[in-house]
Design a protein around this motif. Structure first.
Motif, PDB file in Angstrom:
ATOM      1  N   ILE A   1     110.765 -10.316 -21.606  1.00 51.82           N
ATOM      2  CA  ILE A   1     111.362 -10.903 -22.818  1.00 51.82           C
ATOM      3  C   ILE A   1     112.524 -10.031 -23.311  1.00 51.82           C
ATOM      4  O   ILE A   1     113.572 -10.534 -23.712  1.00 51.82           O
ATOM      5  N   SER A   2     112.339  -8.711 -23.223  1.00 49.30           N
ATOM      6  CA  SER A   2     113.364  -7.794 -23.754  1.00 49.30           C
ATOM      7  C   SER A   2     114.715  -7.982 -23.046  1.00 49.30           C
ATOM      8  O   SER A   2     115.760  -7.717 -23.638  1.00 49.30           O
ATOM      9  N   THR A   3     114.692  -8.442 -21.807  1.00 43.53           N
ATOM     10  CA  THR A   3     115.964  -8.628 -21.082  1.00 43.53           C
ATOM     11  C   THR A   3     116.733  -9.852 -21.598  1.00 43.53           C
ATOM     12  O   THR A   3     117.892 -10.043 -21.249  1.00 43.53           O
TER      13      THR A   3
ATOM     14  N   GLU B   1     124.066   2.809  -8.912  1.00 44.53           N
ATOM     15  CA  GLU B   1     123.714   2.782  -7.486  1.00 44.53           C
ATOM     16  C   GLU B   1     123.348   1.355  -7.066  1.00 44.53           C
ATOM     17  O   GLU B   1     123.797   0.875  -6.028  1.00 44.53           O
ATOM     18  N   TYR B   2     122.551   0.694  -7.902  1.00 41.04           N
ATOM     19  CA  TYR B   2     122.185  -0.700  -7.592  1.00 41.04           C
ATOM     20  C   TYR B   2     123.401  -1.627  -7.660  1.00 41.04           C
ATOM     21  O   TYR B   2     123.524  -2.565  -6.891  1.00 41.04           O
ATOM     22  N   LYS B   3     124.293  -1.324  -8.608  1.00 39.64           N
ATOM     23  CA  LYS B   3     125.513  -2.118  -8.755  1.00 39.64           C
ATOM     24  C   LYS B   3     126.364  -1.991  -7.492  1.00 39.64           C
ATOM     25  O   LYS B   3     126.893  -2.996  -6.981  1.00 39.64           O
ATOM     26  N   ALA B   4     126.467  -0.768  -6.997  1.00 40.21           N
ATOM     27  CA  ALA B   4     127.259  -0.532  -5.781  1.00 40.21           C
ATOM     28  C   ALA B   4     126.679  -1.307  -4.596  1.00 40.21           C
ATOM     29  O   ALA B   4     127.400  -1.704  -3.680  1.00 40.21           O
TER      30      ALA B   4
ATOM     31  N   LEU C   1     120.527  -6.401 -12.677  1.00 38.71           N
ATOM     32  CA  LEU C   1     120.389  -5.050 -13.245  1.00 38.71           C
ATOM     33  C   LEU C   1     119.411  -5.046 -14.417  1.00 38.71           C
ATOM     34  O   LEU C   1     118.635  -4.116 -14.590  1.00 38.71           O
ATOM     35  N   ARG C   2     119.430  -6.121 -15.206  1.00 40.64           N
ATOM     36  CA  ARG C   2     118.494  -6.202 -16.332  1.00 40.64           C
ATOM     37  C   ARG C   2     117.049  -6.237 -15.833  1.00 40.64           C
ATOM     38  O   ARG C   2     116.172  -5.589 -16.397  1.00 40.64           O
ATOM     39  N   THR C   3     116.824  -6.972 -14.791  1.00 42.67           N
ATOM     40  CA  THR C   3     115.477  -7.031 -14.224  1.00 42.67           C
ATOM     41  C   THR C   3     115.092  -5.663 -13.659  1.00 42.67           C
ATOM     42  O   THR C   3     113.966  -5.185 -13.867  1.00 42.67           O
ATOM     43  N   ILE C   4     116.050  -5.051 -12.965  1.00 45.81           N
ATOM     44  CA  ILE C   4     115.778  -3.723 -12.399  1.00 45.81           C
ATOM     45  C   ILE C   4     115.425  -2.739 -13.519  1.00 45.81           C
ATOM     46  O   ILE C   4     114.511  -1.922 -13.385  1.00 45.81           O
ATOM     47  N   SER C   5     116.127  -2.864 -14.644  1.00 43.87           N
ATOM     48  CA  SER C   5     115.911  -1.907 -15.737  1.00 43.87           C
ATOM     49  C   SER C   5     114.473  -1.939 -16.245  1.00 43.87           C
ATOM     50  O   SER C   5     113.969  -0.937 -16.749  1.00 43.87           O
TER      51      SER C   5
ATOM     52  N   GLU D   1     102.483  10.898  -7.805  1.00 46.18           N
ATOM     53  CA  GLU D   1     102.683   9.831  -8.794  1.00 46.18           C
ATOM     54  C   GLU D   1     103.917   8.996  -8.447  1.00 46.18           C
ATOM     55  O   GLU D   1     103.912   7.774  -8.596  1.00 46.18           O
ATOM     56  N   ILE D   2     104.951   9.686  -8.003  1.00 41.88           N
ATOM     57  CA  ILE D   2     106.180   8.976  -7.645  1.00 41.88           C
ATOM     58  C   ILE D   2     105.906   8.019  -6.488  1.00 41.88           C
ATOM     59  O   ILE D   2     106.319   6.847  -6.514  1.00 41.88           O
ATOM     60  N   GLU D   3     105.224   8.523  -5.494  1.00 40.45           N
ATOM     61  CA  GLU D   3     104.925   7.679  -4.327  1.00 40.45           C
ATOM     62  C   GLU D   3     104.112   6.453  -4.728  1.00 40.45           C
ATOM     63  O   GLU D   3     104.379   5.336  -4.298  1.00 40.45           O
ATOM     64  N   LYS D   4     103.126   6.680  -5.576  1.00 37.85           N
ATOM     65  CA  LYS D   4     102.269   5.587  -6.049  1.00 37.85           C
ATOM     66  C   LYS D   4     103.109   4.545  -6.800  1.00 37.85           C
ATOM     67  O   LYS D   4     102.978   3.340  -6.566  1.00 37.85           O
ATOM     68  N   ASP D   5     103.974   5.031  -7.664  1.00 37.51           N
ATOM     69  CA  ASP D   5     104.786   4.114  -8.475  1.00 37.51           C
ATOM     70  C   ASP D   5     105.769   3.327  -7.610  1.00 37.51           C
ATOM     71  O   ASP D   5     105.979   2.127  -7.842  1.00 37.51           O
ATOM     72  N   ILE D   6     106.378   4.000  -6.658  1.00 33.93           N
ATOM     73  CA  ILE D   6     107.322   3.291  -5.776  1.00 33.93           C
ATOM     74  C   ILE D   6     106.576   2.194  -5.009  1.00 33.93           C
ATOM     75  O   ILE D   6     107.047   1.053  -4.905  1.00 33.93           O
ATOM     76  N   ALA D   7     105.381   2.538  -4.548  1.00 32.00           N
ATOM     77  CA  ALA D   7     104.567   1.547  -3.828  1.00 32.00           C
ATOM     78  C   ALA D   7     104.261   0.345  -4.723  1.00 32.00           C
ATOM     79  O   ALA D   7     104.135  -0.793  -4.257  1.00 32.00           O
ATOM     80  N   ASN D   8     104.165   0.598  -6.008  1.00 30.24           N
ATOM     81  CA  ASN D   8     103.878  -0.488  -6.965  1.00 30.24           C
ATOM     82  C   ASN D   8     105.126  -1.187  -7.493  1.00 30.24           C
ATOM     83  O   ASN D   8     105.052  -1.953  -8.454  1.00 30.24           O
ATOM     84  N   GLY D   9     106.271  -0.864  -6.898  1.00 30.15           N
ATOM     85  CA  GLY D   9     107.492  -1.586  -7.270  1.00 30.15           C
ATOM     86  C   GLY D   9     108.254  -0.997  -8.432  1.00 30.15           C
ATOM     87  O   GLY D   9     109.217  -1.590  -8.914  1.00 30.15           O
ATOM     88  N   LEU D  10     107.830   0.162  -8.908  1.00 29.83           N
ATOM     89  CA  LEU D  10     108.573   0.789  -9.999  1.00 29.83           C
ATOM     90  C   LEU D  10     109.704   1.666  -9.446  1.00 29.83           C
ATOM     91  O   LEU D  10     109.726   1.976  -8.246  1.00 29.83           O
ATOM     92  N   ILE D  11     110.623   2.043 -10.329  1.00 32.85           N
ATOM     93  CA  ILE D  11     111.785   2.835  -9.914  1.00 32.85           C
ATOM     94  C   ILE D  11     111.834   4.130 -10.723  1.00 32.85           C
ATOM     95  O   ILE D  11     112.333   4.156 -11.857  1.00 32.85           O
TER      96      ILE D  11
END
Lengths: 492, 492
Positions: A178-180, B164-167, B175-179, B224-234
């Protein structure tokens, strides 16, 4: 530096301040140093051993003052007036003496309580609705700048709208989506800090077009909101400006209120510069709109003789601000805060720490009285009128494209049979004015037209300074036109 | 108030400041007023007519000072030391004299240039890599508080990752979704301002668990980073702290650097309090980690005798900060800025306007010399050691659960055969200590244990004040235990 040396150096500094204000007129207003000037004359490293105070004092004179643009000069007509005053300097001295960091009530109760009280006083002087007072659900708080006021009100607005979705059952992931879709509005004349606040919060911002007076109208707002909602966006915040930076234009606040009726859109009023005038009866007619807003902000450091920084923000329902910004770590817990009987201003702002800025407001209000401050505001507006009247005597040279508001006069140079167009002429006159060192003005651009802004307001500015500025403007304009004609003849 | 009255009142204020520091020991450290005390004694409205200065001056004594918690007292051991000094007060007086609003170079070149220079000086004193200097792509800037430094570095990090994503071709909607998938990390000891910065930016924050020394370790970060990346976070930002607020713990920075190698995660080092110690050779071993970070922040207003506010931030690649915060409206355009030869600090911070705070740093560095500041830091740490040694003489009464770092001693009261547990006893002792008015300390909670924090550092604090604090602590602890035993006997 022990106490007795401080006493000596303190007296000397007081004397230096007195001399500065006595001599201010002698300085070129705009600094003429070149980029990098200071690096060339200062050491590459901090001193290892202590240096005597005399060295520092003499460096102020020889190295710092040449790099100062004198904002307090009677010939400073740039940006907006932002003036110091003696009681305000004394307020800061007391604040520095205590050097308390008033993030919560306990860390110095006087710091929080005096702030609430003087903001209530100021709110009354302006004529704000009782709902903005700290007695009820609202209250006032000192922010550093209007940019910070903007940002925190945008955060409060986002909090409020997301809480509504939460109440309807949206979970954290849903709220992120929603925030987006959140969109905030201002006009094409809105101060750039609103765009910046949406950059920080990564929300959308749309600058809506203004009418012939550069005012935002209700009808535009209504149409844009409807269009955005149809496109799946969520309007959540709108700023109405009283006194835009470009031309001191006034948005049609009551119409905007009507346009957003029935929505959950937060209305913020930005009167950063012009708000100081609201203490005068002449401007009370603007209150009808202001009092229907969710938040209102103006800068005492513009126009009300209070040293920078001192931006006053009032909010009707502080729970949204606090909801958006509150954190409560163990190391700040204390029984006063837990009791709910006190305000902790750290939850009303971006920073944690805060200075005791209420002192300078208190000193200024008491030293001048409301009456003295009103006189000061109106004196600035009258000087602007004088300037306007004088340049209106030369309709062949100058155009005033918009009726001056709140002591800001915009004008440009007319192009008559010249090889240069009006924009080029205005730019040339503008550059020569500032290069003269005698005055400092700023320029802007409005709908493709270069504009010179003239904003007097220093307590030191008198009719003489206005007349001198007019003379200089006339002289330089005639020189510029003359040079161009000569060039044309030569090129012929 | 005219110039001659200001001279008179200015001298008086200087004298009042001298007297304040002479008498400081006589005041109860912690204010004892009740919520709302000031409203009862001040008028409901601002005065209409001017008031004489004598009224204001006497109100300071009778109405303000009772509501002050005396941060500059030699018996202030709460939070972290945040001390004023005479050269710093003089710096603020000069800043107030000029009252320039240095948002860009042109608005007062000396304001911007001196800030760059003294931040480069401070960076060298700390031992920062040349990459953090303004000579190359980096530079230092004064922020109000560490909270603001946090927020702007988070924004720079977000800008960098989104660029980086824009490039790679992401459009604005993408980008909003990525954010919404961005996640920042700190530890469970990280200062609350990081959580607040992620609330403001509406990014995710995860507090990672710390080891037995309350330090964040590389292995935890990696997992934690590995776990989060696996879960689709950035993952995009991590803060490593040198000197946490709870216990001055130090995160394992070099291990964290290894853990994030090869990612685009921004490493920020928060040394808000402890950073001042880095000017001393004893702490240079910490630089290896710091110099691999993207940004580094510490507060000169904590520990280095500079009045609040003065938070120093260094960044290696300023383009990301400027990219995240830059706006360029017509009314601020000028040829110096367009030339690219100057820095405009408004694009390095949240507010637009800024005070001339570099003056006070310059005055402090020159008046004390690097040597004098090092001595001041180490004096505070030695006084903390003295306190630690004295309470270690009473292992029957007190426990020091973590090795003191950077002059902060944490302790709690032991429960021996008492009907109260250690947390209850610690709370009781803590409350009585502060109620005494003789000292002010703060408490916190770490893994379920109530802790009293003792943080000396005022320039006025001597061994005598430490010994008095120890005596008071002993006396109060024994009284508390005695009262409990009496109660137990009565209840028997």
């Amino acid at each position: 530096m022990d106490i007795e040396e401080f006493r000596k150096r303190g007296y000397e500094t007081i004397d230096r301040i007195c001399k500065y204000y006595q001599d201010l007129e002698k300085y070129d207003v705009l600094s003429k140093v070149k980029p990098g000037y200071l690096k060339e004359v200062l050491p590459k490293e901090a001193p290892e051993e202590p240096e005597p105070w005399e060295n520092i004092q003499s460096d102020i004179e020889t190295k710092i003052i040449p790099g100062i643009t004198h904002w307090q000069s009677p010939n400073f007509f740039a940006y907006f007036p932002a003036n110091s005053s003696f009681p305000s300097i004394l307020g800061d001295m007391y604040s520095d003496m205590f050097n308390v960091i008033g993030f919560n009530w306990l860390s110095s109760p006087a710091c929080t309580e005096l702030e609430s009280i003087v903001l209530d006083w100021m709110g009354k002087l302006v004529g704000l609705d009782q709902k903005f007072s700290s007695d009820g659900k609202g209250g006032g708080v000192i922010q550093g700048t209007a940019s910070e006021a903007t940002l925190v009100t945008l955060l409060a607005a986002r909090y409020r709208v997301l809480e509504e979705y939460k109440a309807k059952g949206a979970d954290e992931e849903k709220l992120r989506t929603i925030s987006t879709r959140l969109i905030a509005y201002g006009s094409d004349q809105t101060h750039i800090s609103f765009k910046k606040a949406t950059m920080i919060t990564y929300t959308r911002f749309r600058a809506l077009s203004t009418d012939n007076n550069f005012s935002l109208c209700g009808e535009t707002v209504k149409q844009e909101i409807e269009k955005d909602i149809a496109n799946g966006l969520i309007p959540f915040y709108i700023v109405g400006t009283i006194g835009t930076t470009n031309s001191a234009a006034i948005d049609k606040i009551t119409d905007i209120v009507d346009a957003i009726k029935g929505t959950n859109i937060w209305l913020h009023i930005d009167a950063a510069y012009a708000g100081s005038a609201l203490i005068c009866p002449e401007y009370k007619y603007l209150l009808e709109g202001i009092n229907q807003a969710d938040s209102f902000n103006f800068n005492m450091h513009k126009g009300l003789l209070t040293n920078f920084d001192c931006s006053c923000l009032w909010i009707k329902e502080r729970e949204y601000l606090i909801g958006a910004l509150s954190t409560n770590p163990d190391y700040l817990k204390n029984s006063a805060s837990e009791s709910g009987m006190v305000l902790d201003f750290r939850d009303w702002q971006i920073p944690l720490g805060r200075r005791f800025r209420a002192l300078k407001i208190w000193f200024v209000l008491r030293t001048y009285g409301a009456k003295g401050l009103r006189e000061h505001v109106m004196k600035g507006h009258k000087l602007a009128d004088r300037f306007k009247n004088e340049i209106q005597q030369h309709p062949d040279l100058f155009v005033i494209p918009i009726i001056p508001n709140f002591g800001l006069v915009n004008f440009y140079v007319k192009s008559n049979n010249s090889s240069k167009n009006s924009n080029e002429l205005t730019e040339m006159v503008y550059n020569r004015l500032n290069e003269s060192g005698k005055v400092f003005l700023t320029q802007t651009e409005m709908r493709g037209q270069n504009i010179i802004r003239f904003a007097p307001g220093s307590p030191l500015t008198t009719e003489r300074h206005i007349d001198q500025a007019c003379e200089l403007l006339l002289k330089i304009t005639q020189e510029v036109l003359c040079d161009i004609n000569l060039n044309n003849v030569e090129n012929f």
